[in-house]
Design a protein around this motif. Structure first.
Motif, short mmCIF file in Angstrom:
data_model
loop_
_atom_site.label_atom_id
_atom_site.label_comp_id
_atom_site.label_asym_id
_atom_site.label_seq_id
_atom_site.Cartn_x
_atom_site.Cartn_y
_atom_site.Cartn_z
N GLY A 42 34.54 35.64 48.07
CA GLY A 42 34.60 35.00 46.76
C GLY A 42 35.73 33.99 46.63
O GLY A 42 36.42 33.67 47.58
N ARG A 43 35.88 33.53 45.40
CA ARG A 43 36.81 32.44 45.10
C ARG A 43 38.26 32.80 45.39
O ARG A 43 39.07 31.92 45.66
CB ARG A 43 36.68 32.04 43.64
CG ARG A 43 35.31 31.55 43.31
CD ARG A 43 35.23 31.12 41.88
NE ARG A 43 34.42 29.91 41.92
CZ ARG A 43 34.59 28.89 41.15
NH1 ARG A 43 35.52 28.90 40.24
NH2 ARG A 43 33.81 27.84 41.28
N LYS A 44 38.62 34.04 45.29
CA LYS A 44 40.01 34.46 45.51
C LYS A 44 40.22 34.98 46.94
O LYS A 44 41.19 35.68 47.21
CB LYS A 44 40.40 35.55 44.50
CG LYS A 44 40.29 35.13 43.06
CD LYS A 44 41.40 34.17 42.70
CE LYS A 44 41.33 33.86 41.22
NZ LYS A 44 42.44 33.06 40.78
#
Length: 155
Positions: A42-44
């Motif tokens: 994911g984005r993180k």
């Protein structure tokens, strides 16, 4: 009767039991962190991948320190996953790839660890075991700060 470092042998044995539980907890926590580090998506990703690595490296050091403290108290540290799984109070985590869920797992694991560290601190203080008191005091300080930071991340 006193042990090698001058502590009451019976009280030191009771501490060894508690330290072995903490050792098992840290071993499973370590493996949970490795799984999170490997499987996060994911984005993180980059942020959490690095954070989980930092945390598992710290857990690895603590595992060795706890085992050595057990040996100093003339005990035998647990050293098989069979024993860890039978002893731990931390749940194994599988297939966690969501960042928020991963941080929640770590927060819950840290809550278990800090509770156990406080329990050991109390017993160690009653035993006049300054070595274990100092170790647990340092762990509690670190764990509380990390819990605060991770909880802030979740808000």
């Amino acid at each position: 009767m006193k042990n090698l470092v001058g502590l009451d042998s019976e009280k030191a044995e009771a501490l060894v039991v508690e330290l072995n539980i903490l050792l098992a907890d840290y071993e499973i926590f370590y493996q949970n962190l490795r799984g999170l580090h490997w499987n996060i998506k994911g984005r993180k990703f980059f942020e959490l991948h690095d954070k989980f690595e930092e945390l598992y490296k710290d857990a690895f050091e603590k595992i060795d320190e706890i085992a050595e403290r057990i040996l100093t108290l003339e005990g035998e540290p647990l050293h098989t996953y069979t024993d860890y799984l039978a002893t731990t109070q931390i749940k194994e985590e599988k297939n966690v790839s969501d960042g928020t869920k991963g941080v929640e797992v770590v927060v819950n694991n840290f809550r278990t660890l800090v509770e156990k560290e406080r329990h050991i601190l109390t017993i160690a203080a009653d035993t006049n075991d300054e070595g274990t008191v100092s170790l647990m005091s340092d762990y509690i300080t670190e764990t509380e700060k990390t819990l605060w930071m991770l909880n802030s991340y979740l808000k």
